[in-house]
Design a protein around this motif. Structure first.
Motif, PDB file in Angstrom:
ATOM      1  N   GLU A   1      12.566   6.592 -24.075  1.00 10.61           N
ATOM      2  CA  GLU A   1      11.036   7.008 -24.399  1.00 10.61           C
ATOM      3  C   GLU A   1      11.039   7.350 -25.754  1.00 10.61           C
ATOM      4  O   GLU A   1       9.371   7.898 -25.736  1.00 10.61           O
ATOM      5  CB  GLU A   1      10.910   8.278 -23.366  1.00 10.61           C
ATOM      6  CG  GLU A   1      11.373   8.407 -22.074  1.00 10.61           C
ATOM      7  CD  GLU A   1      12.148   7.903 -21.379  1.00 10.61           C
ATOM      8  OE1 GLU A   1      13.437   8.221 -22.200  1.00 10.61           O
ATOM      9  OE2 GLU A   1      12.681   8.007 -19.995  1.00 10.61           O
ATOM     10  N   GLU A   2      11.492   8.355 -26.438  1.00 10.04           N
ATOM     11  CA  GLU A   2      11.687   8.601 -27.787  1.00 10.04           C
ATOM     12  C   GLU A   2      11.578   7.434 -28.246  1.00 10.04           C
ATOM     13  O   GLU A   2      10.929   7.280 -29.396  1.00 10.04           O
ATOM     14  CB  GLU A   2      12.507   9.657 -28.090  1.00 10.04           C
ATOM     15  CG  GLU A   2      12.549  10.798 -27.367  1.00 10.04           C
ATOM     16  CD  GLU A   2      13.356  11.555 -28.262  1.00 10.04           C
ATOM     17  OE1 GLU A   2      14.788  11.543 -28.959  1.00 10.04           O
ATOM     18  OE2 GLU A   2      13.293  12.842 -27.633  1.00 10.04           O
ATOM     19  N   ASN A   3      12.897   6.860 -28.051  1.00 10.42           N
ATOM     20  CA  ASN A   3      12.131   5.087 -28.703  1.00 10.42           C
ATOM     21  C   ASN A   3      10.747   4.495 -28.891  1.00 10.42           C
ATOM     22  O   ASN A   3      10.584   3.970 -29.731  1.00 10.42           O
ATOM     23  CB  ASN A   3      13.369   4.217 -28.122  1.00 10.42           C
ATOM     24  CG  ASN A   3      14.399   4.785 -28.807  1.00 10.42           C
ATOM     25  OD1 ASN A   3      14.682   5.347 -29.637  1.00 10.42           O
ATOM     26  ND2 ASN A   3      15.833   4.485 -28.278  1.00 10.42           N
ATOM     27  N   ILE A   4       9.953   4.559 -27.586  1.00 14.82           N
ATOM     28  CA  ILE A   4       9.251   4.065 -27.226  1.00 14.82           C
ATOM     29  C   ILE A   4       8.408   4.437 -28.007  1.00 14.82           C
ATOM     30  O   ILE A   4       7.398   4.069 -28.547  1.00 14.82           O
ATOM     31  CB  ILE A   4       8.991   3.780 -26.029  1.00 14.82           C
ATOM     32  CG1 ILE A   4       9.806   2.573 -24.926  1.00 14.82           C
ATOM     33  CG2 ILE A   4       7.688   3.289 -25.781  1.00 14.82           C
ATOM     34  CD1 ILE A   4       9.862   1.926 -23.665  1.00 14.82           C
ATOM     35  N   MET A   5       7.393   5.755 -27.838  1.00 15.07           N
ATOM     36  CA  MET A   5       6.898   6.594 -28.511  1.00 15.07           C
ATOM     37  C   MET A   5       7.092   6.215 -29.836  1.00 15.07           C
ATOM     38  O   MET A   5       5.844   6.729 -30.761  1.00 15.07           O
ATOM     39  CB  MET A   5       7.250   7.886 -27.407  1.00 15.07           C
ATOM     40  CG  MET A   5       7.114   8.371 -26.352  1.00 15.07           C
ATOM     41  SD  MET A   5       5.274   7.725 -25.875  1.00 15.07           S
ATOM     42  CE  MET A   5       3.881   8.765 -26.927  1.00 15.07           C
ATOM     43  N   THR A   6       7.927   6.846 -30.020  1.00 13.35           N
ATOM     44  CA  THR A   6       8.125   6.686 -32.034  1.00 13.35           C
ATOM     45  C   THR A   6       7.384   5.724 -32.193  1.00 13.35           C
ATOM     46  O   THR A   6       6.761   5.273 -33.892  1.00 13.35           O
ATOM     47  CB  THR A   6       9.347   7.662 -32.753  1.00 13.35           C
ATOM     48  OG1 THR A   6      10.577   6.334 -31.870  1.00 13.35           O
ATOM     49  CG2 THR A   6      10.060   8.681 -32.148  1.00 13.35           C
ATOM     50  N   ALA A   7       8.420   4.125 -31.233  1.00 11.40           N
ATOM     51  CA  ALA A   7       7.790   3.126 -32.385  1.00 11.40           C
ATOM     52  C   ALA A   7       6.757   2.578 -32.104  1.00 11.40           C
ATOM     53  O   ALA A   7       5.943   1.938 -32.875  1.00 11.40           O
ATOM     54  CB  ALA A   7       8.807   1.938 -31.162  1.00 11.40           C
ATOM     55  N   LEU A   8       5.624   3.151 -30.927  1.00  7.72           N
ATOM     56  CA  LEU A   8       4.219   2.885 -31.114  1.00  7.72           C
ATOM     57  C   LEU A   8       3.506   4.210 -32.044  1.00  7.72           C
ATOM     58  O   LEU A   8       2.116   3.285 -32.386  1.00  7.72           O
ATOM     59  CB  LEU A   8       3.910   3.860 -29.417  1.00  7.72           C
ATOM     60  CG  LEU A   8       3.774   3.141 -28.332  1.00  7.72           C
ATOM     61  CD1 LEU A   8       3.953   3.307 -27.164  1.00  7.72           C
ATOM     62  CD2 LEU A   8       3.504   1.260 -28.202  1.00  7.72           C
TER      63      LEU A   8
ATOM     64  N   VAL B   1       6.176  -4.331 -19.009  1.00  7.77           N
ATOM     65  CA  VAL B   1       5.993  -3.332 -18.359  1.00  7.77           C
ATOM     66  C   VAL B   1       5.638  -2.884 -20.155  1.00  7.77           C
ATOM     67  O   VAL B   1       4.790  -2.944 -21.771  1.00  7.77           O
ATOM     68  CB  VAL B   1       6.017  -2.065 -18.396  1.00  7.77           C
ATOM     69  CG1 VAL B   1       4.891  -1.068 -18.946  1.00  7.77           C
ATOM     70  CG2 VAL B   1       5.621  -1.945 -16.941  1.00  7.77           C
ATOM     71  N   ILE B   2       7.450  -2.364 -20.732  1.00 12.18           N
ATOM     72  CA  ILE B   2       7.412  -2.709 -22.380  1.00 12.18           C
ATOM     73  C   ILE B   2       7.195  -3.643 -23.454  1.00 12.18           C
ATOM     74  O   ILE B   2       6.574  -3.295 -24.710  1.00 12.18           O
ATOM     75  CB  ILE B   2       8.615  -2.198 -22.940  1.00 12.18           C
ATOM     76  CG1 ILE B   2       9.115  -1.110 -21.658  1.00 12.18           C
ATOM     77  CG2 ILE B   2       8.966  -2.188 -24.230  1.00 12.18           C
ATOM     78  CD1 ILE B   2      10.643  -1.223 -21.178  1.00 12.18           C
ATOM     79  N   LYS B   3       6.874  -4.658 -23.152  1.00 13.12           N
ATOM     80  CA  LYS B   3       6.966  -6.594 -23.520  1.00 13.12           C
ATOM     81  C   LYS B   3       5.877  -6.381 -23.986  1.00 13.12           C
ATOM     82  O   LYS B   3       4.666  -5.933 -24.933  1.00 13.12           O
ATOM     83  CB  LYS B   3       7.112  -7.232 -22.623  1.00 13.12           C
ATOM     84  CG  LYS B   3       8.698  -7.750 -23.022  1.00 13.12           C
ATOM     85  CD  LYS B   3       8.590  -8.976 -22.636  1.00 13.12           C
ATOM     86  CE  LYS B   3       9.625  -9.935 -23.355  1.00 13.12           C
ATOM     87  NZ  LYS B   3       9.666 -11.048 -22.503  1.00 13.12           N
TER      88      LYS B   3
END
Lengths: 457, 482
Positions: free
Chosen positions: A308-315, A337-339
């Motif tokens: 989750e942190e990886n995705i949030m910071t990436a966004l 979804v992530i894609k």
């Protein structure tokens, strides 16, 4: 094949899942967690044995002595080594161990030889390599090398602004370049082998094969540029960050790692060259990212232990305008979804590790005639690009492809002959010693001969 | 629940039933007993139901434990109801309650009958009764799994909810192979018994009926005096062995085929099972001798061993009228009715493995009284039994007893003796088919009212499916979409 897998974690489970698809495989999974085993037992056609996989008695129960292949993927390197040693002593033909501690990384080869382990995998190193390769070709979703680097396959997302949108494949080849080939098109969740009249739509992922230079010039021609990142910011100072930073540093890229643990930050500072900047702070804090000049960096890589942190910071990085943003996720379930979130690339260690092991196993199956050299599964194995070497036993050598009837869902992508990449047309034939790259949908090929139906008159 | 999946599999199940019914049809035609029409009508109706499920397309939706259990519960109810059709159409039974009872008794391998003189029944009906034993013995759904193309691993839920005991171990990776191995062992046992009975001088029909009855641990006979009618020590020994081997965990045969003799010798369940058989038979011989009813030692040993094996494997064949035996002997038989044989066999009852788990759990509770914080897992054959399994065994036992009490309570309104009421209820629940007093070897279940017959038939299903797959169907949650 009799396969014993010790360690029913993410990799172990995925391996068991993919390997049990084949009828000939008998798979036994060993773990000391009853709940993990129960889940596997219900979900897959495998045997499960509860116990410590390093114990000879457990291994005997799992029939390690009759195993053609023994895979140790527990979370402990040392246990994996002991498992493999025991299996070998009991009579397992081949062993694979997952060894991930960077301390062993430089000595892996000699260790493998000493312990008679046939194949050692280091998932973090694989992920780091994957991310580094991706940074080199930013517009590409995935890159795979074939024929010892002579040929390349590149997965690319078709954005609406590209000139190839709406064109037929044959049209693209005629107008832009005839020396690359579109081997597969991924639309949503389905993969198809394109025919000449198939159209390319915005949002598709296309798989290009050809020589690296031809693919580069094709990309230039359609207006996607390959800009090499000069600075990369990594958050999360785990093993992946370590391998990645080391590799990027060797390519003269400026690397900054943000690691929250003081101890780990010190450790990294000690292990890595001094030019790599280690920041001891919380990389998931937006203010800290901004103060570390996130907006100015060329690429952002989030490899903390938490998806989750990886995705949030990436966004967040994407929102402040970082051109290239990569995140690591361990979950495989939500990939669709992530894609679609807009993150440029998602690296999944579990999938990568599984693919590497599967490739090794498929290569084992037929050592004699046409060997599988490289295997690249597309969308979790629904389709694949696979490289064979044509040998003595390959049928229909020297017969023009136009006269051969192939099984449906298969395309002869490219032929690499004495270092030269050939996009085959009807008149071309497969010759002995050629490396042939095949695209196939819905079938697992293990022999080049499997693709032929008959010779037409 | 995955309705499409369940409907589709129910269709396959009924198709197997319809195909199975062609065998008694053939028997009926060969013997010209006049029931061919009844069978043809039944086959047509069952096939129509089967084809009615065709519009349900099997989507890729997941199959969970609840779907496996629901399929088991619904499948068995459908099979028992539709399997009763030939009895109904033949016109040889008084009411549909009787037909339903006979059908449930057949498929659940109980072997209790409401037919008062079985020797007057035509061959076709007799053959169908015994065939339902055989089909129900190892399980319909297991047969379906063995025949169908492999559908991923989802089958394990189905296999587990139909096979007996606290959970069959997956000794081969593929569920379909597992189902096939179970059936191969089952067929082998049946054929061996059949051939040995033929060698004993029985005609083909008698041999087949009793091979079906023994291998499935069912107990239907085509003789009014059951196995006693043959007056052959050889036949009795063959059936003692046949029933005993059918009551052993089938996984052990697989181990035997793979030369793992050690596994078998060390198997606690098998050892306890055999000890119980020998000790019970010995006690009964002594008890009978003490009461002066023993004619010869050889006969005494054989007939008490026959009764013990017949009851503990939940078969229900009889050679002697044990309803006349002294109290201690009858009580021993009553206890054996509750126990049942080994898990993953064709037998019913609690199963020896559960008795062992209960015993060990009881011992652990005692230890805990002395050392409250003692860490002492229940283990069998050197393997720790998961606490979940221990708990569910205790719960199973409790629910089983509750079902027994409830059945007996409903039956008691018929006004039979306490012994008859209680033993008949236990006999139905444990799928034995013989009870004591009026429902003993010389009697029949015809003495009961229609209400009691239906109750007993349901008790048989509850016992065969080990309670929960049926109970689940009566919860609101299994039918709601959310």
């Amino acid at each position: 094949m009799n396969i014993v897998i010790v360690g029913d974690g993410k990799v172990g489970h995925t391996l068991a899942e993919r390997l049990s698809d084949s009828r000939q495989n008998t798979i036994t999974v060993v773990d000391n967690d009853i709940h993990a085993l129960k889940k596997t037992e219900y979900a897959l056609e495998v045997n499960t044995i509860l116990g410590n996989g390093a114990r000879p008695s457990t291994q005997r129960q799992a029939r390690s002595d009759k195993a053609d292949l023994f895979i140790a993927t527990t979370d402990s390197d040392e246990r994996n080594i002991v498992c493999c040693l025991t299996a070998k002593k009991l009579g397992a033909k081949r062993t694979i161990a997952r060894i991930r501690d960077p301390q062993y990384a430089d000595e892996l080869r000699s260790m493998a030889a000493d312990f008679e382990i046939d194949y050692v995998i280091n998932p973090e190193q694989i992920v780091a390599g994957d991310i580094a390769r991706h940074l080199a070709y930013q517009f590409a979703y995935n890159i795979e090398m074939f024929a010892r680097g002579r040929a390349m396959m590149l997965e690319m997302k078709v954005t609406p602004d590209l000139p190839i949108v709406g064109r037929q494949v044959v049209d693209v080849n005629r107008r832009i370049s005839s020396s690359i080939l579109i081997g597969a098109i991924l639309r949503g969740e389905t993969v198809e082998i394109p025919k000449g009249e198939s159209r390319i739509l915005a949002g598709d992922h296309i798989f290009l094969v050809g020589s690296a230079s031809r693919i580069s010039s094709f990309c230039d021609a359609i207006g996607v540029h390959r800009e090499k990142a000069k600075s990369v910011m990594i958050i999360g100072g785990g093993r992946i960050a370590y391998y990645l930073a080391k590799q990027l540093y060797e390519e003269n890229i400026y690397v900054k790692i943000i690691e929250v643990s003081k101890q780990r930050a010190d450790e990294l500072a000690e292990l890595l060259p001094g030019d790599i900047l280690i920041v001891n702070d919380d990389g998931t804090d937006d203010k800290i990212l901004l103060s570390e000049n996130l907006a100015e960096t060329d690429a952002f890589v989030a490899v903390t232990g938490i998806d989750e942190e990886n995705i949030m910071t990436a966004l967040f990085a994407k929102s402040v305008g970082v051109p290239e943003v990569i995140a690591k996720t361990n979950h495989i379930g939500y990939s669709s979804v992530i894609k679609n979130l807009g993150i440029d690339y998602i690296s999944n260690p579990k999938e990568l590790t599984t693919n590497v092991i599967l490739r090794y196993i498929r290569g084992l199956k037929n050592a004699s005639d046409s060997t599988v050299n490289t295997l690249y599964p597309i969308v979790g194995g629904k389709a694949e690009a696979i490289e064979f070497t044509a040998g003595e036993n390959t049928k229909h050598l020297d017969i023009p492809l136009s006269r051969l009837q192939l099984i449906p869902g298969v395309l002869v992508g490219i032929i690499v002959r004495r270092g030269e990449v050939i996009i085959p047309f009807g008149k071309d034939a497969i010759k002995k010693g050629d490396n042939v790259i095949i695209f196939s949908v819905g079938k697992q090929l293990s022999n080049l001969n499997d693709i032929f139906v008959r010779v037409r008159d | 629940m995955n309705t499409n999946f369940i409907a589709r599999k129910l269709g396959v199940l009924l198709l197997i039933l319809a195909i199975g019914m062609t065998a008694p049809l053939a028997v009926s035609i060969i013997h010209r007993d006049g029931d061919a029409d009844a069978f043809i009508k039944s086959i047509v109706i069952i096939a129509a139901f089967a084809f009615a499920t065709l519009p349900f397309k099997q989507k890729s939706g997941n199959v969970y434990a609840r779907d496996g259990a629901a399929l088991t519960g619904l499948g068995w109810m459908a099979v028992v109801l539709l399997g009763a059709l030939p009895y109904q159409f033949s016109g040889r039974f008084v009411s549909f309650a009787d037909c339903f009872f006979e059908s449930a008794s057949g498929f659940t391998t109980t072997g209790a009958t409401i037919i008062e003189n079985v020797e007057l029944m035509p061959h076709g009906i007799i053959f169908w009764r015994s065939m339902t034993h055989w089909m129900g013995g190892m399980g319909f759904l297991v047969l379906m799994l063995a025949l169908m193309p492999s559908t991923r691993a989802n089958g394990l839920h189905i296999l587990r909810s139909e096979s007996s005991g606290p959970g069959i171990e997956k000794f081969v990776p593929k569920v379909r192979s597992l189902a096939r191995i179970l059936y191969l062992i089952y067929i082998t046992i049946t054929v061996i018994i059949f051939v040995l009975l033929l060698l004993g001088g029985l005609n083909v029909f008698d041999a087949l009926i009793h091979a079906f009855g023994a291998a499935s641990t069912g107990g239907f006979s085509n003789r009014a005096a059951s196995v006693g009618a043959f007056k052959s020590a050889y036949v009795e020994w063959v059936l003692i062995a046949g029933m005993l081997f059918s009551g052993i965990n089938f996984a052990l045969y697989y181990a035997l085929l793979h030369g793992k003799v050690k596994t078998i010798l060390k198997n606690t369940e098998l050892r306890v099972f055999l000890i119980i058989v020998v000790v019970s038979a010995g006690l009964i011989v002594l008890n009978i001798a003490a009461s002066g009813m023993l004619d010869s030692v050889g006969n005494g040993i054989r007939s008490s061993l026959f009764s013990v094996v017949s009851i503990i494997t939940t078969t229900g064949y009889a050679t002697a009228d044990f309803a006349l035996w002294p109290t201690a002997s009858r009580l021993i038989l009553l206890i054996l009715m509750l126990l049942g044989a080994c898990a993953v066999s064709t037998a019913g009852g609690l199963k020896i493995i559960r008795v062992i788990i209960l015993w060990k759990a009881g011992r652990r509770e005692t230890m805990k009284l002395i050392h409250p914080r003692t860490a002492r897992p229940v283990s069998i054959d050197g393997k720790t039994v998961d606490d979940d399994v221990v708990t569910s065994t205790v719960v199973f036992f409790t629910v089983y007893i509750a079902a027994l009490i409830l059945t007996a309570l409903i039956i008691s309104f018929d006004g039979q003796s306490m012994t008859t009421t209680f033993s008949a209820s236990l006999s139905a629940l444990s799928n034995i088919g013989l009870a004591l007093d009026k429902a003993g070897p010389t009697g029949s279940f015809a003495i009961f009212s229609a209400r009691s017959k239906v109750t007993l038939a349901i008790a048989m299903l509850v016992g065969r499916l080990e309670v929960f797959p049926l109970l689940m169907l009566f919860t609101k949650q299994s039918w709601s979409r959310a």
